[in-house]
Write a protein that holds these residues in place. Structure first.
Motif, mmCIF file in Angstrom:
data_model
loop_
_atom_site.group_PDB
_atom_site.id
_atom_site.type_symbol
_atom_site.label_atom_id
_atom_site.label_comp_id
_atom_site.label_asym_id
_atom_site.label_seq_id
_atom_site.Cartn_x
_atom_site.Cartn_y
_atom_site.Cartn_z
ATOM 1 N N ASP A 268 0.869 -1.176 0.000
ATOM 2 C CA ASP A 268 0.000 0.000 0.000
ATOM 3 C C ASP A 268 0.908 1.228 0.000
ATOM 4 O O ASP A 268 1.456 1.604 1.042
ATOM 5 C CB ASP A 268 -0.897 -0.024 1.236
ATOM 6 C CG ASP A 268 -1.883 1.146 1.282
ATOM 7 O OD1 ASP A 268 -1.609 2.184 0.660
ATOM 8 O OD2 ASP A 268 -2.911 1.007 1.970
ATOM 9 N N ARG A 271 0.012 4.112 2.420
ATOM 10 C CA ARG A 271 0.401 3.863 3.805
ATOM 11 C C ARG A 271 1.913 3.954 3.952
ATOM 12 O O ARG A 271 2.411 4.487 4.961
ATOM 13 C CB ARG A 271 -0.078 2.479 4.232
ATOM 14 C CG ARG A 271 0.261 2.136 5.667
ATOM 15 C CD ARG A 271 -0.373 0.829 6.087
ATOM 16 N NE ARG A 271 -0.005 0.488 7.459
ATOM 17 C CZ ARG A 271 -0.429 -0.597 8.087
ATOM 18 N NH1 ARG A 271 -1.250 -1.448 7.483
ATOM 19 N NH2 ARG A 271 -0.046 -0.838 9.330
ATOM 20 N N ASP A 275 4.107 6.267 6.481
ATOM 21 C CA ASP A 275 5.110 5.670 7.374
ATOM 22 C C ASP A 275 6.455 6.367 7.233
ATOM 23 O O ASP A 275 7.136 6.638 8.233
ATOM 24 C CB ASP A 275 5.261 4.176 7.076
ATOM 25 C CG ASP A 275 4.063 3.348 7.516
ATOM 26 O OD1 ASP A 275 3.244 3.873 8.303
ATOM 27 O OD2 ASP A 275 3.951 2.197 7.079
#
Length: 430
Positions: A268, A271, A275
């Motif tokens: 992903d 995401r 991060d």
């Protein structure tokens, strides 16, 4: 080869001894596209039996003197290859085979006995690659890829081993560097060569860290990508680099993180982007992360790019607004000759580079300070365009003003392709 010659050659091949269907069909691999060598061999065996009104004698692959029975093992090799990459995500593969020299020699003798050329049809290794590959594809749902597959296998028949290579995965994006004194990539200490030790003790230059700078854009981004993709190492590739003391703002600088031996590819990216930004704690931020192909590495390194800069400039003497305006007009669109700057001559070849300052503008802050913006061709040294670098850059702002000028702060505002954008769908993985 006409039908009569084909049947005669098949008879000669069958007369050499016990031969499996794969080996019988292999010398004729260039006929009847869409058939496997085993299907060709069985067809020839049947045709000879019919033409000669003889009993049909089916093949026993285990007794074949040409391949010595290895053609019976395609399923087993495919199973072993699939087991070797269990737990690894991949979409594409390639199979290669190392065939024992004795089996290659058997194939040559086999063809010679029938009066065929030694390269008639295809070699055993090519059939091995195809047949094991087809079976591996059915087992895993992956597609064969000959350019740069996700995983590769070398089947060593003599050693009875499967050598497996998990090729790198790549993630493209753009980064902004929001704090100064952060290099793009790791900068090992030159005094201790990155060991943290010198003269029998802790290196005083880097205080034992092994690095001249404790953090880099690479160290603030690549480890997160590597961790998410479950790789063993990573490499950061940037579209050029800004000076350590310069910010990278605006649209950011294109980069690619290459992850070695990733076990995960289906990630992903939204995401992942979050991060990375959380890990960098506001020192660096990334955007537009996308999985890409190996070709994007070459693209970010080789595509001609122009850059936009904003420089805070300090003068050694007072400068009038009209004097600055006239000098900037002279630089706007100018062709600039730059001999390798003093600050990089220890790592760059000494030569004169010709670059274009596409657009140059600015304004005074006060009599001793100005803000200057430059849209320059890739490779144009901005600090030297301002200072003149003791005459190494002509023309320069300092030279045109007749006043010493230095860049006190430099921000990169944009890095874009000269003739086309870096972002091209051809290089991205869906």
């Amino acid at each position: 080869m006409d039908d009569a010659r084909l049947l005669a050659a098949a008879r000669d091949l069958l007369a050499t001894g016990p031969v499996c269907d794969n080996c019988l069909g292999r010398p004729f691999a260039d006929r009847s596209f869409g058939l496997g060598d085993d299907e060709r061999g069985r067809g020839l065996r049947t045709a000879v039996a019919l033409a000669d009104d003889a009993d049909f004698q089916p093949a026993d692959t285990a007794d074949c003197w040409v391949c010595e029975g290895v053609c019976a093992d395609f399923d087993d090799w495919a199973d072993r290859a699939a087991a070797a990459v269990e737990g690894v995500e991949f979409d594409s593969y390639q199979v290669g085979t190392r065939v024992p020299p004795l089996l290659e020699e058997n194939g040559d003798l086999f063809r010679a006995d029938a009066g065929l050329d030694s390269d008639a049809g295809e070699p055993l290794r090519k059939e091995f690659n195809r047949e094991v590959g087809k079976r591996f594809g059915r087992l895993t749902g992956a597609e064969v890829e000959f350019e740069r597959p996700d995983v590769q296998f070398l089947l060593d028949v003599a050693e009875d081993t499967v050598e497996t290579t998990v090729n790198s995965a790549f993630v493209y994006g753009r980064y902004r560097k929001l704090e100064r004194d952060i290099p793009q990539t790791e900068w090992p200490c030159s005094d201790c060569h990155g060991t943290g030790r010198a003269d029998g003790g802790v290196c005083e230059t880097c205080e034992g860290t092994g690095y001249l700078y404790p953090e880099s854009v690479e160290q603030l981004t690549a480890p997160v990508v590597e961790d998410v993709m479950d790789g063993v190492d990573s490499t950061f590739h940037g579209a050029g680099r800004e000076d350590v003391d310069a910010l990278m703002l605006g649209t950011g600088r294109p980069f690619v993180v290459e992850v070695d031996e990733p076990r995960r590819r289906d990630i992903d990216v939204g995401r992942l982007e979050a991060d990375v930004n959380a890990f960098a704690e506001g020192k660096v931020e990334v955007e537009g992360l996308r999985r890409c192909t190996h070709g994007m590495v070459e693209r970010v390194k080789r595509l001609d790019a122009s850059k936009r800069y904003r420089a805070a400039v300090a003068f050694d003497a007072d400068v009038e607004a009209d004097e600055l305006a006239d000098a900037l007009t002279e630089l706007d669109g100018a062709t600039v000759e730059q001999y390798t700057p003093n600050r990089v001559d220890h790592r760059r070849a000494g030569k004169t580079r010709i670059r274009v300052a596409h657009e140059v503008s600015g304004e005074l802050v006060d009599a001793r300070h100005a803000t200057v913006e430059v849209h320059g061709e890739g490779g144009l040294y901005i600090k030297e365009l301002i200072s003149g670098d003791e005459g190494r850059t002509e023309p320069s702002l300092a030279g045109l003003l007749g006043v010493g000028a230095t860049v006190s702060e430099l921000d990169v505002l944009a890095v874009e392709g000269e003739d086309e954008p870096f972002e091209d769908d051809e290089f991205f993985v869906d």
